[in-house]
Structure formats: C-alpha cells, structure tokens
Design a protein around this motif. Structure first.
Motif, PDB file in Angstrom:
ATOM      1  N   ARG A   1      -4.357   8.435 -13.007  1.00 29.03           N
ATOM      2  CA  ARG A   1      -5.002   6.979 -13.515  1.00 29.03           C
ATOM      3  C   ARG A   1      -3.755   6.181 -12.907  1.00 29.03           C
ATOM      4  NH1 ARG A   1      -5.465  10.468 -17.464  1.00 29.03           N
ATOM      5  NH2 ARG A   1      -7.646  10.466 -18.651  1.00 29.03           N
ATOM      6  N   ALA A   2      -2.584   6.714 -12.734  1.00 33.05           N
ATOM      7  CA  ALA A   2      -1.806   6.045 -12.008  1.00 33.05           C
ATOM      8  C   ALA A   2      -1.936   4.765 -10.902  1.00 33.05           C
ATOM      9  CB  ALA A   2      -0.390   6.914 -11.004  1.00 33.05           C
ATOM     10  N   ASP A   3      -1.212   4.104 -10.111  1.00 32.05           N
ATOM     11  CA  ASP A   3      -1.893   2.799  -9.590  1.00 32.05           C
ATOM     12  C   ASP A   3      -1.826   3.891  -8.013  1.00 32.05           C
ATOM     13  OD1 ASP A   3      -1.238   0.667 -10.499  1.00 32.05           O
ATOM     14  OD2 ASP A   3       0.514   0.405 -11.218  1.00 32.05           O
ATOM     15  N   PRO A   4      -1.326   2.753  -6.487  1.00 34.44           N
ATOM     16  CA  PRO A   4      -1.497   3.974  -5.901  1.00 34.44           C
ATOM     17  C   PRO A   4      -0.093   3.938  -5.290  1.00 34.44           C
ATOM     18  CG  PRO A   4      -3.278   1.952  -5.352  1.00 34.44           C
ATOM     19  CD  PRO A   4      -2.227   2.142  -6.867  1.00 34.44           C
ATOM     20  N   PRO A   5       0.078   5.386  -4.169  1.00 39.07           N
ATOM     21  CA  PRO A   5       1.099   4.812  -4.017  1.00 39.07           C
ATOM     22  C   PRO A   5       1.729   4.064  -2.920  1.00 39.07           C
ATOM     23  CG  PRO A   5      -0.511   6.324  -2.437  1.00 39.07           C
ATOM     24  CD  PRO A   5      -0.918   5.519  -3.212  1.00 39.07           C
ATOM     25  N   SER A   6       3.393   3.846  -2.735  1.00 40.48           N
ATOM     26  CA  SER A   6       4.153   2.559  -2.197  1.00 40.48           C
ATOM     27  C   SER A   6       3.512   2.358  -1.104  1.00 40.48           C
ATOM     28  CB  SER A   6       5.515   2.979  -2.674  1.00 40.48           C
ATOM     29  OG  SER A   6       5.971   3.811  -2.457  1.00 40.48           O
TER      30      SER A   6
ATOM     31  N   ASN B   1      10.224   5.703   6.103  1.00 41.65           N
ATOM     32  CA  ASN B   1      10.683   5.894   5.390  1.00 41.65           C
ATOM     33  C   ASN B   1      10.832   6.905   3.294  1.00 41.65           C
ATOM     34  OD1 ASN B   1      12.865   5.220   7.114  1.00 41.65           O
ATOM     35  ND2 ASN B   1      12.635   3.035   6.247  1.00 41.65           N
ATOM     36  N   VAL B   2       9.328   7.291   4.047  1.00 42.29           N
ATOM     37  CA  VAL B   2       8.892   8.021   2.329  1.00 42.29           C
ATOM     38  C   VAL B   2       9.308   9.669   3.346  1.00 42.29           C
ATOM     39  CG1 VAL B   2       6.767   8.862   1.802  1.00 42.29           C
ATOM     40  CG2 VAL B   2       6.754   6.887   2.815  1.00 42.29           C
TER      41      VAL B   2
ATOM     42  N   GLY C   1       9.359  11.342  -2.582  1.00 44.17           N
ATOM     43  CA  GLY C   1       7.973  10.661  -2.237  1.00 44.17           C
ATOM     44  C   GLY C   1       6.765  11.618  -2.284  1.00 44.17           C
ATOM     45  N   LEU C   2       7.059  12.298  -1.531  1.00 46.51           N
ATOM     46  CA  LEU C   2       5.399  12.779  -1.725  1.00 46.51           C
ATOM     47  C   LEU C   2       5.874  14.600  -1.874  1.00 46.51           C
ATOM     48  CD1 LEU C   2       2.236  13.080  -0.595  1.00 46.51           C
ATOM     49  CD2 LEU C   2       2.980  13.528   1.580  1.00 46.51           C
TER      50      LEU C   2
END
Length: 735
Positions: free
Chosen positions: A303-308, A371-372, A422-423
């Motif tokens: 349900r969350a927003d797509p990744p940055s 820079n992830v 981040g991932l």
C-alpha cells in the motif's frame, strides 16, 4: 578390597580426593581409600555429586590407561554419606558446605561426633557451642548445609527416575531446589521448559512417578508435543481434527479427555485457534503470530508509495549498466530489473543458469549510482559468502544482519531499531521460515524496500512454513520469473539436467565415453550395492579423475537418515574409510551415538548464538582434549571450542540429508537414490540435490527410483495460513 562379580568387580571405599568432577555430565575422577589398602585407588565414572569423605560403591573393571596408569573404570557408581568420624570431618571440610573449612570441620566433629549432621540440619541453635560460631554464622551454616543436601536429593531423585546426570544437572539449573516438588506435581512441564528434554522423556518420568495415563496434564503435554512434531515437519499448525487424531494415536487415551485438554491449552494461551481452508485449526502461538506479522508488514509495503528511486528511467539505466558490466541482459532479466526498480517488495525466482546473479549485480550497480544504501543477506554463512563474492558487496547471514543477542536469542534490530538501508536483498529466500521472515520484515525501515531472490522449486525451509512459495502463489507480490538458460550454463549437464528434472523429465543419463563430464549416473542393483559404490566413488574415483579432496570437496546427499543408504549408515561407513579409527592410545571420543576423531567432517544441527555457529554449518575437527573434555572445530578457518556436553548439537557430515544442504554449494555431490527412499522420492528433492553440485554431480542408484522421484511432483503442502492472508492482499492490488 575387590570381589569378582561375573565380568565385573565390586569396589568400595572413602573418597580422599576429588581430582575432577564435571557437574554437567557427572564425569568424575576420584582417589579413594579402599579399606585394608595403604595405596589410594583411582576410580573413573559418572555420578551427579560427590564430596571428599563420602563412601562410594562401584562396579566395573580395571583398565591400564596409557597416560594415567591403572584405573578402576566404574560402570555404576553410588554414593552414601560418610560413616566414620574421619569421613565426616573430610566431608564437612571439603568446601561443599558454605562457611566450613577444614579447621571448623574438625571443631564440629569434636563437639558433636557422629550426630553433627543432625545438629546442623535440625538443631542449628546448638552450633553456638562451638568456638568461633555465633548465632548469625550458625544460621548461615545450617542453610548452606540444607541447600547442599537439597541439591543432592534432587539429583538422586532425577537419576532414580531414569535421567542421566547431564540432563539432571540441566533440570536442576532450571528449577533449583524446587525441582523434585515441581516434577512430582507435573513431570510433563519438562517438555515445555527445557531444550533437549521432550515429551517422551517427561512421559517416562510420569510413568515412573505413577501419574495417571489418562490425566489432563498428560493430555495437555501430548497435544503440545504433537504440534511440536508437526513444526519439525514444516507445519505451523494442524487442522483441529488431525491434531486430535495424531495426539490420540500417541497417547492412547479417549478423545473426550483430549478435547478437554485442548480447551485448557487454548484458554491458557499455550495454543491458538484459527481458520485454515474453511476449517478450524490449532497453531503454536509464536508461529501464528509470525505469519500474521508477515502479512501485515507486506500489506504495508504493497500500500506504500513507490520507492524513492522509482523515477529512474529504466531504459537508460539498463543501457548504462549493460555497458558498465559488459553484458547483454535477456528480456526476462530486463523486465525483472524494471519490476524491482518500481516496487517496494518484489520476488525474483528461477533455476540454475538463468542469470539471477547478473541481474542482481545490474540492479545493485544502478542503485549504487543513485547513492541508495543496500543491505545484502542470506540464511546461511555459505550462501552469504557466495552472495558477497558474486556481487563484490558485503553480505551477511540474516542472524548477523539482525544482530542476534547470544544470551537471549533475540534480535537487536527490529521496528524500534531498524536496519540502515534503502533496499534489503535476501538471497536463497526459499530457506527462510516464517519466524525469521517476520523478524526481517520487522527490521525493514519504514521507507525501505525488499527484494527476495530464490528458487521456489527447491525444497522449502527446514523451519516451519513455505514463505517464498506462499508469496509467489498468493498473487499479492510482483514476481519476476527467469527462465532462459544462458549459453555458458547450457553447456553444463548439471544445469540442463536440473531443468529437465524440474520439468518432469528424466535427466540425461548417458555420457560420452572417454570424455570428462560434470554429471554421471552410476547404476546399482540394490541398496547394499549402492552403498559400496558410493564409498568407492567418494574415496577413490572422484579424487583420481577430478583431483578433488574426498572430505573437503565431496558431499554425499541422501534423501533420508535411516537405511543402508541413509545418512547415519553412510557417515559411519565413510568415516571408517576416509578417517579410520586411530591406533591404540590415539584420541577418539564417543558421545550421543557418534564417534569423533581429529580430521572428521561435522555439521552443527541447531543454532548456537554464543559460538556464532548455525544449523547446517560444516566444520572439521582440529583437535580433541579428553582431559579438558573439549574439542576444537574449524568453521571456515575459525576455531570454535566445544565441550563434550555440547556434542549433542553435532553430527558427522560425510553424508547429510538433502534438506540440510539447502543454501550450500559443493564442488562435487554424490546422491544415492534407492527404493529404500521411496517415501521421500519427490521431484523438488532430486532437483535440490542436483543444484547443490558446482563442478560434479554423481547419482548412484536405481533408474526406477530416479523415475519415481521425477514423476512425483505433488509435494505435500505445509499447513500455514500465510497464503490465504496474502491472497487477501492481492485483491487490494487489483482494485
């Protein structure tokens, strides 16, 4: 004095000195004075507690130890209180009773003679008659004596009811002075409270105590044991009727008693009820909670927003990374990269040779350029090492990534202290069970993304659940399936045959004469012939033709533990050939059904957070010190000390089950397949075994058994609510 007793002799005397005593396993070396003898006698045996001055009765035989000389090896040892003033004095002065040393012991014996024990225990106020003892010290001395007596009584109680000293010591540590009382009231609590003491041991103690075989305590314990057994088979719970049926078969008691016992366990919160495929089912609460936590956290991710980084131009990024890595990605690989870039949670699955490693490298390179921060992990040390080597990035085991606390087994990383990434990339995710997946998801940062990589056609996790398969089958999670075998991998008969098996075809069994291959089938007439050929291939032929070491480079993978081609028999047989019994006087230790020698290959069978060694880790015994009762084992070059009492967590590992090999690769694997393995012969088991071999796979056995394994695709599904919960999320995605 000694008197013959058949092949045994009887011996008794007073303990002059306790040279060594291990309270965990009872092993003792004693110097005793036999009546009428001027020289002290060395007695070696096991008993829960022993003190200087006590009298022992032993039965056994004389041995001439090459290092320690003549000893009496006691098969049975019993201790009785000192029966002489000298023995009483020695006992009191041995340091066992807090506050009493040799000088005070002498004063006490002089004051009260043979009545000293009774005075200390029952009339402590009289102790002030002894110089140097005031009211406060008299009370402390009496309490210390009673504590020591309680320990002895408990150990004797436990041994009387069939428990060896190692387990007795473990029980006393858990329950303390209340052990005898607690176990007399409810011996079945042992199965719940103490690792390594299951229901059958507790049931034996209950029978020894005369407990009602149809009583509710036994029924409740039997229900819990039945679910624990189901957990061991990979289930998170059982349908209610199946649970009652299995428990009744185990306990042989009326169903109405079990129904009442089940109600009690549900009310007490020790078991939990839920719905599974429209039926009522009973689960172990931690497993049901883990499944619900997984579904809840995945729902949040969906349900969350797509990744940055979702705004990355995938076409440009793919062209850039192909140039940087000097590769051309296949259409399925490009689609998988695109799916991973735009999704908060995704699965990449596929068999050997389909380019999972290349895909992950491409994705990591793209994200690193933005820079992830990426965290990489895998369930086992070997899988994590392989992931790190293939990507050039740091990869950890899941337990290390989550910062396991050795003292409690809990993870320091979680919702309140999430991972810094981040991932999160999880390789070999088919091995991850529900509890470990729940812990991983709890530690994923609120804005983090998850990428699961694994081969869903392999065997499911050793632990409960089938997380990867449930995620894929639910339709709730984006899945990228890699199917194209790359040209270099297609030259490998291992890769080709693995895919043939996975599609339901027999592997190519014929090889070109005179040319070396990486895949062989060696026919065997029966199990005994198969055993002989396995040993011959491992110990001789592979080394001669391929230059591989038979211990460090070759792994035998068997479908089962029992039988002539089972793990136990093959381990004993291979050990005798590859690391034979030492010459007289050399070190060999036997514990928990295995004989261990320096040089043996061994496997850890459960997680040990203190040693930082985990279930499935392989090691080699470096040295054995029988005097200190410990051995040193090397795990990937790291020495780890094991006390002999810890050896119930080890097994010989010249042969291991296919299940235990998950997450690992070996230079060469030898796989026996026989009709003796009939109940275990399934396609995913054979497929998993073949994919463990990196340079060589040899299957030894009967073609009929191989055919049966290939045809048997109906893997027994594990009882789990996760797929149903995740399927409900799929409807959200489609709205």
């Amino acid at each position: 004095m000694t008197t013959p007793a058949g092949d045994r002799e009887a011996l008794s005397g007073v303990v002059e000195r306790v040279v060594f005593h291990n309270p965990d396993n009872g092993f003792a070396v004693l110097r005793i004075r036999v009546r009428g003898s001027f020289q002290l006698t060395t007695v070696v045996g096991r008993l829960p507690l022993v003190s200087q001055g006590e009298t022992i009765q032993a039965s056994g035989s004389w041995k001439n130890d090459p290092n320690h000389g003549v000893q009496f090896q006691a098969e049975r040892l019993a201790v009785s209180p000192p029966d002489s003033l000298d023995g009483i004095r020695r006992y009191l002065g041995s340091g066992k009773v807090q506050g009493v040393g040799p000088k005070m012991a002498k004063r006490l014996v002089k004051a009260f003679g043979e009545d000293v024990f009774d005075v200390i225990e029952n009339e402590p106020e009289r102790l002030v008659e002894v110089p140097g003892i005031g009211p406060k010290r008299a009370k402390s001395l009496s309490e210390g004596f009673r504590d020591q007596k309680a320990v002895r009584d408990i150990m004797v109680f436990l041994q009387t009811h069939g428990l060896g000293s190692a387990r007795a010591a473990r029980i006393y540590k858990a329950y303390g002075a209340d052990a005898a009382t607690l176990l007399t009231e409810d011996p079945y609590r042992l199965a719940r409270d103490i690792r390594g003491i299951g229901f059958r041991i507790a049931d034996g103690i209950g029978a020894s105590l005369g407990k009602d075989r149809e009583g509710l305590p036994r029924a409740r314990a039997g229900l819990g044991y039945t679910l624990e057994q189901a957990r061991g088979a990979g289930h998170c719970g059982l349908p209610r009727n199946e649970l009652l049926e299995q428990a009744q078969e185990l306990l042989k008691i009326p169903e109405e008693i079990l129904v009442t016992g089940l109600s009690d366990e549900l009310n007490a919160g020790r078991l939990a009820v839920t719905r599974l495929n429209g039926e009522e089912a009973v689960f172990l609460p931690p497993l049901l909670s883990a499944e619900r936590a997984i579904a809840r956290r995945l729902g949040e991710l969906i349900r969350a927003d797509p990744p940055s980084w979702a705004g990355i131009d995938a076409a440009k990024a793919l062209a850039w990374v192909e140039q940087r890595l000097d590769v051309t990605l296949a259409p399925t690989q490009r689609a998988a990269v695109e799916t991973s870039l735009r999704s908060r949670v995704a699965v990449i699955t596929g068999g050997p040779g389909v380019g999972k490693t290349t895909l992950v490298n491409a994705l990591l390179r793209i994200l690193k350029a933005r820079n992830v921060r990426c965290a990489l992990c895998a369930p086992t040390g070997r899988a994590a090492k392989r992931l790190g080597e293939s990507t050039g990035e740091t990869a950890k085991t899941i337990h290390r990534l989550l910062e396991i606390d050795p003292s409690s087994g809990a993870f320091r990383r979680g919702r309140l202290r999430p991972l810094d990434c981040g991932l999160l990339v999880v390789d070999e995710s088919s091995m991850v069970d529900v509890e470990l997946m729940a812990a991983l998801l709890q530690a994923l940062p609120a804005e983090g993304s998850l990428l699961l990589i694994g081969d869903a056609d392999q065997l499911p996790s050793v632990g409960p659940g089938q997380v990867l398969r449930d995620l894929i089958d639910s339709g709730a999670i984006p899945v990228a399936r890699l199917q194209e075998i790359f040209r270099q991998a297609d030259n490998s008969r291992i890769v080709r045959n693995a895919h043939r098996v996975n599609r339901g075809y027999l592997p190519e069994l014929e090889s070109t004469r005179g040319e070396l291959s990486d895949f062989y089938f060696v026919p065997a007439e029966d199990a005994e012939d198969g055993q002989r050929k396995v040993v011959e291939i491992v110990a001789g032929r592979i080394g001669r033709r391929f230059g591989l070491d038979p211990i460090s480079d070759v792994q035998v993978l068997s479908p089962m533990n029992r039988g002539p081609l089972g793990v136990r028999t093959l381990n004993v047989t291979l050990q005798a050939v590859l690391n034979p019994a030492p010459e007289s006087g050399a070190v060999e230790v036997e514990r928990f059904g295995w004989k261990y020698r320096a040089g043996d290959k061994v496997m850890q069978t459960e997680n040990d957070y203190d040693k930082d060694v985990f279930n499935g880790d392989l090691g080699r015994i470096v040295s054995i010190d029988p005097g200190a009762e410990q051995m040193t084992i090397g795990f990937d070059g790291r020495p780890v000390e094991y006390r002999f009492r810890d050896l119930d967590r080890l097994m010989l590992a010249y042969a291991v089950t296919v299940h235990k090999s998950q997450g690992s690769e070996y230079p060469a694997v030898v796989v026996p397949i026989s009709t003796h393995h009939y109940v275990m012969l399934r396609r995913n088991l054979l497929y998993t075994a073949i994919t463990r071999g990196r340079r060589l796979v040899v299957i030894v056995g009967q073609k009929w058994a191989l055919q049966k394994a290939v045809e048997e695709a109906s893997d027994l599904r594990r009882y789990s609510t996760l797929r149903e919960q995740l399927a409900a999320l799929a409807s959200y995605r489609s709205e």
